[in-house]
Scaffold this motif. Structure first.
Motif, short mmCIF file in Angstrom:
data_model
loop_
_atom_site.label_atom_id
_atom_site.label_comp_id
_atom_site.label_asym_id
_atom_site.label_seq_id
_atom_site.Cartn_x
_atom_site.Cartn_y
_atom_site.Cartn_z
N GLN A 139 4.02 6.51 4.94
CA GLN A 139 3.95 6.71 6.38
C GLN A 139 5.17 6.10 7.07
OE1 GLN A 139 0.47 4.99 8.17
NE2 GLN A 139 0.74 6.05 10.12
N ASN B 61 0.86 -1.17 0.00
CA ASN B 61 0.00 0.00 0.00
C ASN B 61 0.90 1.22 0.00
OD1 ASN B 61 -1.42 2.27 1.72
ND2 ASN B 61 -3.05 1.01 0.88
N GLN C 123 0.78 3.64 3.03
CA GLN C 123 1.39 3.12 4.25
C GLN C 123 2.92 3.12 4.15
OE1 GLN C 123 -0.24 -0.61 5.59
NE2 GLN C 123 -2.16 0.33 6.20
N ILE D 162 3.23 -2.07 10.35
CA ILE D 162 2.94 -1.92 8.93
C ILE D 162 3.84 -2.82 8.09
CG2 ILE D 162 3.01 -0.32 6.97
CD1 ILE D 162 2.15 1.90 8.87
#
Length: 388
Positions: A254, A248, A251, A341
Protein backbone atom coordinates in the motif's frame (compact mmCIF):
# COMPACT_ATOMS: atom_id res chain seq x y z
CA UNK A 1 60.56 -16.37 -3.36
CA UNK A 2 59.21 -15.55 -6.81
CA UNK A 3 55.67 -16.31 -5.57
CA UNK A 4 56.14 -13.80 -2.77
CA UNK A 5 57.29 -11.13 -5.21
CA UNK A 6 54.33 -11.87 -7.47
CA UNK A 7 51.91 -11.45 -4.56
CA UNK A 8 53.44 -8.08 -3.69
CA UNK A 9 53.20 -6.98 -7.33
CA UNK A 10 49.51 -7.82 -7.46
CA UNK A 11 48.69 -6.18 -4.14
CA UNK A 12 46.96 -2.79 -4.34
CA UNK A 13 49.18 0.24 -3.83
CA UNK A 14 48.89 2.45 -0.78
CA UNK A 15 47.22 5.10 -2.95
CA UNK A 16 44.68 2.61 -4.30
CA UNK A 17 43.95 1.34 -0.80
CA UNK A 18 43.41 4.89 0.47
CA UNK A 19 41.01 5.53 -2.38
CA UNK A 20 39.03 2.39 -1.59
CA UNK A 21 38.80 3.36 2.08
CA UNK A 22 37.57 6.88 1.23
CA UNK A 23 35.03 5.51 -1.24
CA UNK A 24 33.66 3.26 1.51
CA UNK A 25 32.92 6.28 3.74
CA UNK A 26 29.22 7.21 3.70
CA UNK A 27 29.97 10.96 3.70
CA UNK A 28 31.22 13.20 0.85
CA UNK A 29 35.00 13.70 1.07
CA UNK A 30 37.06 15.97 -1.20
CA UNK A 31 40.65 17.22 -1.30
CA UNK A 32 41.33 20.77 -2.50
CA UNK A 33 44.80 21.68 -3.83
CA UNK A 34 46.71 24.92 -3.43
CA UNK A 35 44.95 26.44 -6.46
CA UNK A 36 41.48 25.66 -5.17
CA UNK A 37 40.84 22.74 -7.54
CA UNK A 38 39.10 19.59 -6.34
CA UNK A 39 41.93 17.10 -6.86
CA UNK A 40 40.10 14.17 -5.22
CA UNK A 41 36.45 13.27 -4.63
CA UNK A 42 35.06 10.02 -3.27
CA UNK A 43 31.89 8.41 -4.64
CA UNK A 44 29.63 10.13 -2.12
CA UNK A 45 31.13 13.50 -3.11
CA UNK A 46 30.34 12.79 -6.77
CA UNK A 47 26.73 12.18 -5.78
CA UNK A 48 26.67 15.25 -3.51
CA UNK A 49 27.94 17.59 -6.23
CA UNK A 50 26.13 15.72 -9.05
CA UNK A 51 29.40 15.62 -11.00
CA UNK A 52 32.11 13.07 -11.70
CA UNK A 53 35.51 13.29 -10.02
CA UNK A 54 37.05 14.07 -13.42
CA UNK A 55 34.65 16.97 -13.96
CA UNK A 56 35.26 18.24 -10.42
CA UNK A 57 39.04 18.19 -10.95
CA UNK A 58 38.76 20.53 -13.93
CA UNK A 59 37.20 23.31 -11.90
CA UNK A 60 37.78 25.21 -8.70
CA UNK A 61 35.64 24.41 -5.68
CA UNK A 62 33.99 27.85 -5.80
CA UNK A 63 32.39 26.80 -9.11
CA UNK A 64 30.27 24.23 -7.27
CA UNK A 65 29.25 26.01 -4.05
CA UNK A 66 27.25 29.21 -3.43
CA UNK A 67 29.01 32.55 -3.91
CA UNK A 68 30.65 33.74 -0.70
CA UNK A 69 30.24 30.40 1.05
CA UNK A 70 31.94 30.20 4.48
CA UNK A 71 33.55 26.95 3.32
CA UNK A 72 36.13 28.94 1.34
CA UNK A 73 37.03 30.96 4.44
CA UNK A 74 37.38 27.75 6.44
CA UNK A 75 39.81 26.35 3.87
CA UNK A 76 41.93 29.52 4.04
CA UNK A 77 41.83 29.37 7.84
CA UNK A 78 43.06 25.77 7.88
CA UNK A 79 45.92 26.61 5.50
CA UNK A 80 46.96 29.51 7.70
CA UNK A 81 46.68 27.74 11.06
CA UNK A 82 47.80 24.27 9.86
CA UNK A 83 45.11 22.82 12.12
CA UNK A 84 41.67 21.25 11.52
CA UNK A 85 38.45 23.21 11.91
CA UNK A 86 34.83 22.13 12.47
CA UNK A 87 31.84 24.21 11.42
CA UNK A 88 28.20 23.23 11.97
CA UNK A 89 24.97 23.89 10.07
CA UNK A 90 26.54 25.50 7.01
CA UNK A 91 24.00 26.17 4.26
CA UNK A 92 25.27 25.10 0.83
CA UNK A 93 21.85 25.26 -0.85
CA UNK A 94 21.98 26.44 -4.45
CA UNK A 95 20.29 25.72 -7.78
CA UNK A 96 23.16 23.37 -8.58
CA UNK A 97 23.28 21.42 -5.30
CA UNK A 98 19.60 21.62 -4.47
CA UNK A 99 17.45 23.56 -2.06
CA UNK A 100 18.15 21.56 1.11
CA UNK A 101 21.91 21.26 1.64
CA UNK A 102 22.57 21.96 5.31
CA UNK A 103 25.87 20.35 6.34
CA UNK A 104 28.40 20.02 9.13
CA UNK A 105 31.96 20.54 7.86
CA UNK A 106 35.28 19.08 8.94
CA UNK A 107 38.24 20.77 7.22
CA UNK A 108 41.81 19.60 7.89
CA UNK A 109 45.29 19.98 6.39
CA UNK A 110 46.83 17.04 4.55
CA UNK A 111 50.11 15.90 6.09
CA UNK A 112 52.96 15.90 3.59
CA UNK A 113 51.09 17.85 0.90
CA UNK A 114 51.50 21.58 1.61
CA UNK A 115 48.48 23.83 1.08
CA UNK A 116 46.18 20.86 0.36
CA UNK A 117 43.16 20.41 2.60
CA UNK A 118 40.55 17.70 2.97
CA UNK A 119 36.87 18.54 3.48
CA UNK A 120 34.32 16.11 4.93
CA UNK A 121 30.63 16.96 4.55
CA UNK A 122 28.04 15.53 6.92
CA UNK A 123 24.53 16.34 5.80
CA UNK A 124 22.31 17.70 8.53
CA UNK A 125 19.12 17.32 6.52
CA UNK A 126 18.39 13.78 7.71
CA UNK A 127 18.52 14.76 11.38
CA UNK A 128 16.27 17.73 10.79
CA UNK A 129 13.88 15.68 8.68
CA UNK A 130 13.51 13.03 11.39
CA UNK A 131 12.43 15.78 13.77
CA UNK A 132 9.85 16.89 11.20
CA UNK A 133 8.74 13.29 10.73
CA UNK A 134 7.88 13.01 14.43
CA UNK A 135 5.75 16.14 14.01
CA UNK A 136 4.02 14.53 11.04
CA UNK A 137 3.17 11.51 13.16
CA UNK A 138 1.63 13.78 15.79
CA UNK A 139 -0.54 15.30 13.06
CA UNK A 140 -1.59 11.82 11.95
CA UNK A 141 -2.61 10.97 15.51
CA UNK A 142 -4.80 14.08 15.61
CA UNK A 143 -6.53 12.86 12.45
CA UNK A 144 -7.14 9.52 14.20
CA UNK A 145 -9.35 11.17 16.79
CA UNK A 146 -11.06 13.27 14.14
CA UNK A 147 -11.78 10.18 12.03
CA UNK A 148 -13.46 8.38 14.92
CA UNK A 149 -15.67 11.39 15.58
CA UNK A 150 -16.56 11.78 11.90
CA UNK A 151 -17.59 8.14 11.60
CA UNK A 152 -20.28 8.56 14.26
CA UNK A 153 -21.34 12.19 13.89
CA UNK A 154 -21.31 12.65 10.11
CA UNK A 155 -21.98 9.35 8.34
CA UNK A 156 -25.36 8.77 10.01
CA UNK A 157 -26.89 12.15 9.03
CA UNK A 158 -25.37 11.81 5.56
CA UNK A 159 -27.24 8.56 5.00
CA UNK A 160 -30.47 10.37 5.92
CA UNK A 161 -29.70 13.21 3.50
CA UNK A 162 -28.97 10.74 0.70
CA UNK A 163 -32.18 8.81 1.35
CA UNK A 164 -34.23 12.02 1.31
CA UNK A 165 -32.61 13.02 -1.99
CA UNK A 166 -33.54 9.67 -3.50
CA UNK A 167 -37.16 10.06 -2.42
CA UNK A 168 -37.33 13.58 -3.84
CA UNK A 169 -35.81 12.38 -7.10
CA UNK A 170 -38.75 10.01 -7.67
CA UNK A 171 -41.28 12.86 -7.85
CA UNK A 172 -39.06 15.71 -9.05
CA UNK A 173 -39.11 17.34 -12.47
CA UNK A 174 -36.24 16.81 -14.88
CA UNK A 175 -34.72 20.15 -13.86
CA UNK A 176 -35.00 19.41 -10.14
CA UNK A 177 -33.81 15.85 -10.63
CA UNK A 178 -30.37 17.20 -11.60
CA UNK A 179 -30.21 18.95 -8.22
CA UNK A 180 -31.18 15.81 -6.31
CA UNK A 181 -28.47 13.86 -8.17
CA UNK A 182 -25.99 16.56 -7.17
CA UNK A 183 -27.00 16.17 -3.51
CA UNK A 184 -26.63 12.39 -3.76
CA UNK A 185 -23.26 12.51 -5.53
CA UNK A 186 -21.78 15.04 -3.11
CA UNK A 187 -23.06 13.00 -0.17
CA UNK A 188 -21.34 9.89 -1.59
CA UNK A 189 -18.12 11.87 -2.01
CA UNK A 190 -18.16 12.98 1.65
CA UNK A 191 -18.85 9.42 2.82
CA UNK A 192 -15.92 8.18 0.71
CA UNK A 193 -13.67 10.78 2.32
CA UNK A 194 -14.80 9.76 5.81
CA UNK A 195 -14.19 6.10 4.94
CA UNK A 196 -10.62 6.93 3.95
CA UNK A 197 -10.07 8.83 7.18
CA UNK A 198 -11.34 5.86 9.22
CA UNK A 199 -8.16 4.05 8.23
CA UNK A 200 -6.29 6.39 10.59
CA UNK A 201 -8.42 5.30 13.54
CA UNK A 202 -7.57 1.63 13.04
CA UNK A 203 -5.07 0.95 15.82
CA UNK A 204 -5.36 -2.83 15.80
CA UNK A 205 -2.02 -4.69 15.80
CA UNK A 206 -1.06 -5.99 12.37
CA UNK A 207 0.53 -9.31 11.53
CA UNK A 208 4.21 -8.89 10.67
CA UNK A 209 6.90 -11.17 9.36
CA UNK A 210 10.32 -10.87 7.69
CA UNK A 211 9.58 -9.46 4.23
CA UNK A 212 11.81 -9.28 1.16
CA UNK A 213 11.42 -5.67 0.07
CA UNK A 214 12.38 -6.51 -3.52
CA UNK A 215 9.40 -8.86 -3.88
CA UNK A 216 7.18 -6.02 -2.66
CA UNK A 217 8.66 -3.55 -5.16
CA UNK A 218 8.39 -6.07 -8.00
CA UNK A 219 4.72 -6.61 -7.15
CA UNK A 220 4.05 -2.86 -7.05
CA UNK A 221 5.87 -2.36 -10.35
CA UNK A 222 3.80 -5.11 -12.00
CA UNK A 223 0.57 -3.44 -10.84
CA UNK A 224 1.77 -0.05 -12.04
CA UNK A 225 2.91 -1.31 -15.47
CA UNK A 226 -0.43 -3.03 -15.99
CA UNK A 227 -2.35 0.18 -15.33
CA UNK A 228 -1.52 3.78 -14.51
CA UNK A 229 2.23 3.59 -15.37
CA UNK A 230 2.16 1.48 -18.53
CA UNK A 231 4.04 4.13 -20.56
CA UNK A 232 6.62 5.00 -17.91
CA UNK A 233 10.18 3.64 -17.83
CA UNK A 234 11.17 2.00 -14.55
CA UNK A 235 14.78 1.77 -13.35
CA UNK A 236 15.69 -0.63 -10.55
CA UNK A 237 18.84 -0.04 -8.48
CA UNK A 238 18.67 -2.76 -5.83
CA UNK A 239 21.10 -4.02 -3.23
CA UNK A 240 20.49 -7.80 -3.44
CA UNK A 241 22.20 -8.43 -0.09
CA UNK A 242 19.66 -6.48 1.99
CA UNK A 243 18.29 -8.29 5.05
CA UNK A 244 14.49 -8.61 5.28
CA UNK A 245 12.38 -5.94 6.92
CA UNK A 246 10.01 -6.95 9.71
CA UNK A 247 6.72 -5.66 8.38
CA UNK A 248 3.22 -6.32 7.13
CA UNK A 249 3.59 -7.09 3.45
CA UNK A 250 0.16 -5.78 2.44
CA UNK A 251 0.79 -2.46 4.16
CA UNK A 252 4.18 -2.11 2.46
CA UNK A 253 2.48 -2.73 -0.89
CA UNK A 254 0.00 0.00 0.00
CA UNK A 255 2.83 2.43 0.88
CA UNK A 256 4.86 1.90 -2.28
CA UNK A 257 1.83 1.73 -4.54
CA UNK A 258 0.85 5.15 -3.24
CA UNK A 259 4.35 6.56 -3.79
CA UNK A 260 4.72 5.04 -7.27
CA UNK A 261 1.28 6.33 -8.28
CA UNK A 262 2.25 9.83 -7.11
CA UNK A 263 5.49 9.56 -9.09
CA UNK A 264 3.63 8.40 -12.20
CA UNK A 265 1.23 11.34 -11.95
CA UNK A 266 4.17 13.73 -11.48
CA UNK A 267 5.82 12.63 -14.75
CA UNK A 268 2.61 12.39 -16.78
CA UNK A 269 3.59 15.43 -18.89
CA UNK A 270 7.32 14.62 -19.07
CA UNK A 271 8.64 13.36 -22.42
CA UNK A 272 11.28 11.05 -20.92
CA UNK A 273 9.15 9.95 -17.95
CA UNK A 274 11.11 7.77 -15.54
CA UNK A 275 10.60 6.30 -12.09
CA UNK A 276 13.64 4.94 -10.22
CA UNK A 277 13.27 2.37 -7.42
CA UNK A 278 16.32 1.96 -5.17
CA UNK A 279 17.24 -0.06 -2.09
CA UNK A 280 20.40 0.33 -0.03
CA UNK A 281 21.95 -0.38 3.35
CA UNK A 282 22.84 2.88 5.13
CA UNK A 283 24.37 2.23 8.56
CA UNK A 284 24.78 5.15 10.93
CA UNK A 285 21.25 6.47 11.50
CA UNK A 286 19.98 5.64 14.97
CA UNK A 287 17.22 6.93 17.22
CA UNK A 288 17.92 6.86 20.94
CA UNK A 289 14.96 6.78 23.33
CA UNK A 290 15.16 9.41 26.03
CA UNK A 291 15.51 7.98 29.54
CA UNK A 292 16.66 4.55 28.34
CA UNK A 293 19.66 2.97 26.71
CA UNK A 294 17.58 1.62 23.86
CA UNK A 295 18.61 2.66 20.36
CA UNK A 296 16.63 2.01 17.20
CA UNK A 297 18.75 1.54 14.10
CA UNK A 298 17.27 2.41 10.68
CA UNK A 299 19.75 0.97 8.16
CA UNK A 300 17.34 0.00 5.36
CA UNK A 301 16.76 2.72 2.78
CA UNK A 302 14.04 2.42 0.11
CA UNK A 303 13.54 5.22 -2.41
CA UNK A 304 11.04 6.13 -5.12
CA UNK A 305 12.42 8.82 -7.42
CA UNK A 306 10.89 10.58 -10.42
CA UNK A 307 12.05 13.17 -12.95
CA UNK A 308 8.95 15.34 -12.75
CA UNK A 309 8.77 19.09 -12.11
CA UNK A 310 9.16 18.70 -8.34
CA UNK A 311 7.18 19.71 -5.25
CA UNK A 312 6.68 23.45 -4.57
CA UNK A 313 9.17 24.57 -1.93
CA UNK A 314 6.49 26.13 0.28
CA UNK A 315 4.58 22.83 0.34
CA UNK A 316 7.54 20.53 0.98
CA UNK A 317 7.76 20.91 4.81
CA UNK A 318 4.05 20.05 5.14
CA UNK A 319 3.82 17.32 2.52
CA UNK A 320 2.93 14.55 4.99
CA UNK A 321 0.38 16.59 6.91
CA UNK A 322 -3.28 15.58 6.39
CA UNK A 323 -5.27 17.45 3.72
CA UNK A 324 -2.13 18.80 2.00
CA UNK A 325 -2.15 18.10 -1.73
CA UNK A 326 -1.10 19.53 -5.10
CA UNK A 327 -3.83 17.63 -6.97
CA UNK A 328 -7.01 19.39 -8.07
CA UNK A 329 -9.25 16.57 -6.84
CA UNK A 330 -6.93 15.11 -4.22
CA UNK A 331 -7.95 14.56 -0.61
CA UNK A 332 -4.47 15.05 0.87
CA UNK A 333 -4.65 11.83 2.90
CA UNK A 334 -2.45 9.53 0.81
CA UNK A 335 0.95 10.69 2.07
CA UNK A 336 -0.38 11.15 5.61
CA UNK A 337 -1.38 7.48 5.53
CA UNK A 338 2.09 6.55 4.19
CA UNK A 339 3.67 8.39 7.13
CA UNK A 340 1.34 6.62 9.58
CA UNK A 341 2.10 3.14 8.23
CA UNK A 342 5.86 3.69 8.06
CA UNK A 343 5.89 5.25 11.52
CA UNK A 344 3.90 2.33 12.87
CA UNK A 345 6.65 0.03 11.60
CA UNK A 346 9.30 2.02 13.49
CA UNK A 347 10.56 3.89 10.40
CA UNK A 348 10.52 7.36 8.90
CA UNK A 349 9.69 8.76 5.46
CA UNK A 350 10.79 12.03 3.92
CA UNK A 351 10.94 13.82 0.60
CA UNK A 352 13.74 15.66 -1.21
CA UNK A 353 12.57 17.60 -4.22
CA UNK A 354 13.98 19.76 -6.95
CA UNK A 355 13.24 20.11 -10.62
CA UNK A 356 13.72 16.78 -12.45
CA UNK A 357 14.54 14.91 -9.24
CA UNK A 358 12.01 14.20 -6.51
CA UNK A 359 12.87 11.42 -4.08
CA UNK A 360 10.67 9.85 -1.42
CA UNK A 361 13.02 8.09 1.01
CA UNK A 362 11.94 5.52 3.59
CA UNK A 363 14.28 4.40 6.39
CA UNK A 364 13.25 1.29 8.29
CA UNK A 365 14.75 -1.18 10.79
CA UNK A 366 15.90 -4.58 9.61
CA UNK A 367 14.29 -7.78 10.81
CA UNK A 368 16.19 -9.20 13.76
CA UNK A 369 15.45 -12.69 15.05
CA UNK A 370 11.90 -12.26 13.74
CA UNK A 371 11.00 -10.08 16.72
CA UNK A 372 8.42 -7.30 16.42
CA UNK A 373 9.74 -3.79 15.83
CA UNK A 374 8.28 -1.30 18.24
CA UNK A 375 6.90 1.92 16.74
CA UNK A 376 8.83 5.12 17.43
CA UNK A 377 8.03 6.89 20.72
CA UNK A 378 5.82 10.00 20.58
CA UNK A 379 7.35 13.39 19.62
CA UNK A 380 9.68 14.81 22.26
CA UNK A 381 10.61 11.38 23.60
CA UNK A 382 13.51 10.64 21.27
CA UNK A 383 16.82 12.20 20.40
CA UNK A 384 18.63 11.58 17.14
CA UNK A 385 22.04 9.98 17.17
CA UNK A 386 23.86 10.01 13.84
CA UNK A 387 27.13 8.12 14.00
CA UNK A 388 30.11 9.51 12.11
Amino acid sequence: MSDHVQEDANAPSVQDTAGMVLNAIQHPVIMVDENGHVCFANWEAESFFAASATHLSRHKLDSFIPFGSPLLELIDQVRERKAPVNEYRVDLSSPRLGGDKLVDLYVAPVAGIPENVVVVFQERSMADKIDRQLTHRAAARSVTGLASMLAHEIKNPLSGIRGAAQLLEMSASDEDRALTRLIRDETDRIVSLVDRMEIFSDERPVDREPVNIHSVLDHVKAIAKAGFARDIRFVELYDPSLPPVYANRDQLVQVFLNLVKNAAEAVAEVADAEVVLTTAYRPGIKLSVAGTREKISLPLEFCVQDNGPGVPSDLLPHLFDPFITTKTNGSGLGLALVAKIVGGHGGIVECDSQSRKTTFRILMPASRDARPVEPLPPPGAVALEQKD
